[in-house]
Design a protein around this motif. Structure first.
Motif, short mmCIF file in Angstrom:
data_model
loop_
_atom_site.label_atom_id
_atom_site.label_comp_id
_atom_site.label_asym_id
_atom_site.label_seq_id
_atom_site.Cartn_x
_atom_site.Cartn_y
_atom_site.Cartn_z
N ALA A 29 0.83 -1.20 0.00
CA ALA A 29 0.00 0.00 0.00
C ALA A 29 0.87 1.26 0.00
N ALA A 30 1.95 1.23 0.78
CA ALA A 30 2.84 2.40 0.85
C ALA A 30 3.57 2.63 -0.47
N LEU A 31 3.79 1.58 -1.24
CA LEU A 31 4.45 1.72 -2.55
C LEU A 31 3.55 2.41 -3.57
N GLY A 32 2.26 2.32 -3.35
CA GLY A 32 1.32 2.95 -4.27
C GLY A 32 1.44 2.39 -5.68
N PRO A 33 1.41 3.27 -6.70
CA PRO A 33 1.46 2.81 -8.09
C PRO A 33 2.72 2.03 -8.47
N LYS A 34 3.80 2.24 -7.73
CA LYS A 34 5.05 1.51 -8.02
C LYS A 34 4.88 0.01 -7.83
N ALA A 35 3.91 -0.38 -7.02
CA ALA A 35 3.70 -1.80 -6.72
C ALA A 35 2.66 -2.44 -7.63
N LYS A 36 2.27 -1.72 -8.67
CA LYS A 36 1.20 -2.23 -9.54
C LYS A 36 1.50 -3.63 -10.08
N ALA A 37 2.72 -3.87 -10.53
CA ALA A 37 3.08 -5.17 -11.13
C ALA A 37 3.61 -6.17 -10.11
N MET A 38 3.74 -5.76 -8.84
CA MET A 38 4.32 -6.66 -7.84
C MET A 38 3.37 -7.79 -7.49
N LYS A 39 3.98 -8.94 -7.23
CA LYS A 39 3.26 -10.11 -6.77
C LYS A 39 3.97 -10.64 -5.54
N VAL A 40 3.22 -11.38 -4.75
CA VAL A 40 3.79 -12.00 -3.55
C VAL A 40 3.35 -13.46 -3.54
N ALA A 41 4.31 -14.36 -3.35
CA ALA A 41 4.02 -15.79 -3.22
C ALA A 41 4.08 -16.15 -1.74
N PHE A 42 2.96 -16.65 -1.22
CA PHE A 42 2.91 -17.18 0.14
C PHE A 42 2.90 -18.69 0.01
N VAL A 43 4.06 -19.31 0.25
CA VAL A 43 4.22 -20.75 0.06
C VAL A 43 4.00 -21.44 1.41
N LEU A 103 17.47 -11.18 -4.66
CA LEU A 103 18.09 -9.87 -4.45
C LEU A 103 18.46 -9.65 -2.99
N GLY A 104 17.78 -10.30 -2.08
CA GLY A 104 18.04 -10.12 -0.66
C GLY A 104 16.77 -10.33 0.14
N ALA A 105 16.88 -10.11 1.44
CA ALA A 105 15.72 -10.24 2.33
C ALA A 105 15.16 -8.85 2.58
N LEU A 106 13.86 -8.76 2.67
CA LEU A 106 13.19 -7.49 2.92
C LEU A 106 13.08 -7.28 4.42
N ASP A 107 13.54 -6.14 4.89
CA ASP A 107 13.47 -5.80 6.31
C ASP A 107 12.11 -5.17 6.58
N ILE A 108 11.20 -5.93 7.13
CA ILE A 108 9.86 -5.41 7.39
C ILE A 108 9.68 -4.97 8.84
N SER A 109 10.76 -4.89 9.59
CA SER A 109 10.66 -4.48 10.99
C SER A 109 10.51 -2.97 11.13
N ARG A 110 10.71 -2.23 10.06
CA ARG A 110 10.61 -0.77 10.09
C ARG A 110 9.20 -0.34 9.70
N PRO A 111 8.91 0.95 9.81
CA PRO A 111 7.60 1.44 9.33
C PRO A 111 7.45 1.12 7.84
N PRO A 112 6.21 0.86 7.38
CA PRO A 112 5.98 0.46 6.00
C PRO A 112 6.55 1.44 4.96
N GLU A 113 6.53 2.71 5.27
CA GLU A 113 7.04 3.71 4.32
C GLU A 113 8.54 3.55 4.10
N GLN A 114 9.27 3.26 5.17
CA GLN A 114 10.72 3.06 5.04
C GLN A 114 11.03 1.79 4.26
N THR A 115 10.31 0.72 4.57
CA THR A 115 10.51 -0.54 3.85
C THR A 115 10.14 -0.37 2.39
N ALA A 116 9.05 0.36 2.13
CA ALA A 116 8.61 0.61 0.75
C ALA A 116 9.67 1.40 -0.02
#
Length: 193
Positions: A87-101, A173-186
């Motif tokens: 959500a914080a990425l806004g339009p930049k995340a339009k093509a993003m997908k997430v796989a929950f395995v 590419l690496g691991a995403l650090d989601i421990s920060r506020p969503p805007e910083q991670t985005a």
């Protein structure tokens, strides 16, 4: 005098050979920078019962997260954090997908994944398969999962809680650090899109 030259010449040639061999064997290795071998081909079933492969996630930067629907805290928290980052990425995340395995294919069939994921961002796709297929995906992503009996006669799953960032060619590419506020991670993730 000639007889003395032959052993001296042989000694000198041997010394040159030993010196060359020592130079080759003892020189510092050139360091190469490469990418970690994380990820790989897979064929699983999504929450709609459709067969998907890693190619369905290629073409854009995407995220991969391992978990299970009976997870008491880590999985729902992480999936909500991922939803907030998207959500914080806004339009930049339009093509993003997430796989929950799932790491619990015994309980996580397509229907249970669909119900569970309805509380999160719709770009999160639940994936399941046979225990053998799931084990192969865990191995490819270097993920860990293990069934642990609980005191009620049921079980929980210990598992890797990394959010993998994969590029458009399905390379790690690496691991995403989601421990920060969503805007910083985005903001960090936006650099990789």
């Amino acid at each position: 005098m000639r007889r003395a030259l032959i052993p001296l010449l042989a000694f000198c040639l041997g010394l040159v050979g030993i010196t060359a061999a020592a130079f080759v064997m003892l020189r510092p290795e050139a360091t190469s920078v490469g990418t970690a071998t994380v990820g790989g081909p897979f064929t699983l079933v999504n929450q709609d019962g459709r067969t998907v492969t890693e190619k369905d996630f290629g073409g854009a930067t995407h995220l991969v997260f391992f978990g299970f629907t009976h997870c008491p805290d880590v999985c729902p928290t992480t999936l909500q954090q991922i939803s907030d980052v998207l959500a914080a990425l806004g339009p930049k995340a339009k093509a993003m997908k997430v796989a929950f395995v799932t790491v619990d294919p015994e309980r996580d069939d397509p229907a249970s994944l669909k119900t569970y994921l309805s509380s999160f961002d719709p770009r999160i796709t639940g994936l399941t398969g046979t225990p053998e297929q799931i084990t192969a995906v865990e191995k490819a992503y270097r993920a860990y999962a293990r069934k642990v009996p609980d005191q009620k006669g049921d079980y929980v799953m210990e598992h890797t809680a990394i959010v993998y960032v994969m590029d458009a060619q399905n390379r790690f590419l690496g691991a995403l650090d989601i421990s920060r506020p969503p805007e910083q991670t985005a903001a960090e993730l936006a650099k990789k899109i």
